[in-house]
Design a protein around this motif. Structure first.
Motif, short mmCIF file in Angstrom:
data_model
loop_
_atom_site.label_atom_id
_atom_site.label_comp_id
_atom_site.label_asym_id
_atom_site.label_seq_id
_atom_site.Cartn_x
_atom_site.Cartn_y
_atom_site.Cartn_z
N GLU A 25 0.56 -1.16 0.03
CA GLU A 25 0.25 0.30 -0.04
C GLU A 25 1.07 1.15 0.47
O GLU A 25 0.92 2.34 -0.31
CB GLU A 25 -1.22 -0.45 1.19
N VAL A 26 2.18 1.21 0.65
CA VAL A 26 2.84 2.09 0.43
C VAL A 26 3.18 2.35 -0.66
O VAL A 26 3.70 4.31 -1.27
CB VAL A 26 3.59 2.21 2.24
N LEU A 35 2.07 -5.25 -8.26
CA LEU A 35 1.55 -6.32 -7.81
C LEU A 35 1.80 -7.26 -6.54
O LEU A 35 3.18 -7.18 -6.59
CB LEU A 35 1.56 -7.53 -9.29
N ALA A 36 1.38 -7.52 -5.78
CA ALA A 36 1.13 -8.17 -4.89
C ALA A 36 0.46 -9.38 -5.19
O ALA A 36 -0.29 -10.34 -5.32
CB ALA A 36 0.68 -7.70 -3.46
N VAL A 37 1.56 -10.96 -4.60
CA VAL A 37 1.43 -12.45 -4.83
C VAL A 37 1.48 -13.18 -3.30
O VAL A 37 2.64 -13.26 -3.06
CB VAL A 37 2.03 -13.15 -5.57
N ALA A 219 -10.15 -6.35 7.15
CA ALA A 219 -9.85 -6.28 5.71
C ALA A 219 -9.90 -4.41 5.49
O ALA A 219 -9.74 -4.16 4.31
CB ALA A 219 -10.42 -7.01 4.45
N MET A 220 -9.34 -4.18 6.39
CA MET A 220 -8.72 -2.86 6.26
C MET A 220 -7.46 -2.34 6.73
O MET A 220 -6.74 -3.91 7.53
CB MET A 220 -9.89 -2.12 7.39
N SER A 221 -6.92 -1.40 6.03
CA SER A 221 -5.47 -1.16 6.30
C SER A 221 -4.68 -0.47 7.90
O SER A 221 -5.56 0.12 8.46
CB SER A 221 -4.18 -0.59 5.52
N TYR A 233 5.23 1.68 9.38
CA TYR A 233 5.61 0.67 8.47
C TYR A 233 5.47 1.62 6.94
O TYR A 233 6.62 1.59 6.61
CB TYR A 233 4.33 0.04 7.53
N LEU A 234 5.21 2.96 7.53
CA LEU A 234 5.54 4.03 6.86
C LEU A 234 7.57 4.53 7.04
O LEU A 234 8.19 4.54 6.15
CB LEU A 234 5.79 5.33 6.79
N ARG A 235 7.84 3.86 7.85
CA ARG A 235 9.51 4.29 7.83
C ARG A 235 9.51 3.39 7.42
O ARG A 235 11.38 3.44 6.87
CB ARG A 235 9.44 4.68 9.47
N VAL A 236 9.08 1.53 7.60
CA VAL A 236 10.01 1.06 7.42
C VAL A 236 10.34 0.73 5.77
O VAL A 236 10.71 0.44 4.93
CB VAL A 236 9.66 -0.71 7.83
#
Ligand SMILES: Nc1ncnc2c1ncn2[C@@H]1O[C@H](COP(=O)(O)OP(=O)(O)OP(=O)(O)O)[C@@H](O)[C@H]1O
Ligand SMILES: [Mg+2]
Length: 261
Positions: A25-26, A35-37, A219-221, A233-236
């Motif tokens: 998402e970021v 693409l996410a698999v 099913a939410m971020s 997660y933004l920092r990572v």
């Protein structure tokens, strides 16, 4: 051509799927085509992205040679379900079984900047397929005393993939995940990993919070559910983009971070 990242761990429940969900998402918000698999028969990533459980074809059909990768893309996700367990078994008896995913993904390589692979909780054939298809391996590590042991085992499998089938595989780093840095236990595990893997350990860890389970259930971020935690997660993501040499998207994440802290 897409840069492909495999997210793996030797153990289950280290936050791999949650990491793939949020890094994807970021990266997208930073302007990348991603693409996410889902490579796990549990299908957790597909659920987290709220992909229709009846979506077809899936990654199982791709690995079995019944569908192209591009046909299996649903909302920029290639989903998985239990049928992947069967596909993995039949893959076992085939020539070139470790190369199957790599070959299949050439079909979508041009359409994306980044492909993120969510591995299952074992170092078996599906994870080996991911490592052979990937340019980068990102280890997710539980914030526990045994973290180092798990990282070392995963590193051996990365070495194996590199020595045999994928000499271009880079080790991107280790994400210290589900961490409670208020405890001595977590801080010691972090320091011990730091001693052994040096700057391969990402500087920022992901804090432990029940909000992640809640966000997955809905099913939410985490950015929508608990934006205050989303900073992790933004920092990572910023660090990972820097390691990938994707400077323009990295700058966008830095700007977003500056606004959110
Ligand atoms: N930072 C966190 N803090 C607390 N719980 C978390 C965190 N990240 C993920 N979780 C929760 O921990 C559990 C495992 O996370 P996740 O599914 O991402 O791990 P995984 O490594 O993909 O697991 P598996 O090996 O089964 O595929 C889930 O219930 C998830 O919601
Ligand atoms: Mg998972």
């Amino acid at each position: 051509m897409a840069q492909t990242i495999a997210v793996l761990s030797q153990k289950g429940g280290t936050g791999k799927t949650t990491a793939v969900r949020h890094l994807t998402e970021v990266f997208r918000d930073a302007g990348l085509r991603v693409l996410a698999v889902d490579l796990d028969p549990q299908g957790n990533l597909s659920d987290y992205f709220d992909i229709d459980p009846d979506a077809s074809p899936t990654i199982a059909d791709v690995l079995a040679g019944r569908a192209t990768a591009s046909a299996a893309v649903h909302d920029d996700v290639i989903p998985a379900n239990l049928s992947l367990a069967e596909a993995e078994l039949s893959l076992g008896g085939r020539m070139g079984r470790e190369l199957t995913l790599r070959r299949a993904l050439t079909d979508v390589d041009q359409a994306y900047d980044v492909i993120v692979l969510d591995c299952p909780p074992s170092l078996g054939l599906l994870t080996v397929n991911a490592l052979v298809a990937a340019d980068f391996a990102l280890l997710s590590s539980e914030a526990q005393y045994f973290a180092l042991q798990g990282v070392e085992q995963a590193l051996e499998v990365i070495e194996l993939a590199r020595d045999s089938l994928n000499p271009d595989l880079h080790w991107l780093g280790v994400l210290f995940n589900i961490a409670d840095m208020r405890t001595v236990h977590s801080r010691e595990a972090f320091e011990s990993l730091r001693e052994h893997v040096g700057d391969k350990l990402l500087d920022h860890s992901i804090r432990q919070s029940i909000a992640y389970a809640e966000s997955a259930e809905r099913a939410m971020s985490i950015f929508d559910h608990r934006p205050d935690l989303g900073v992790d997660y933004l920092r990572v993501a910023e660090d990972v983009l820097a390691r990938l040499g994707l400077d323009e998207p990295r700058r966008r994440v830095s700007e977003r971070l500056a606004l959110s802290v």
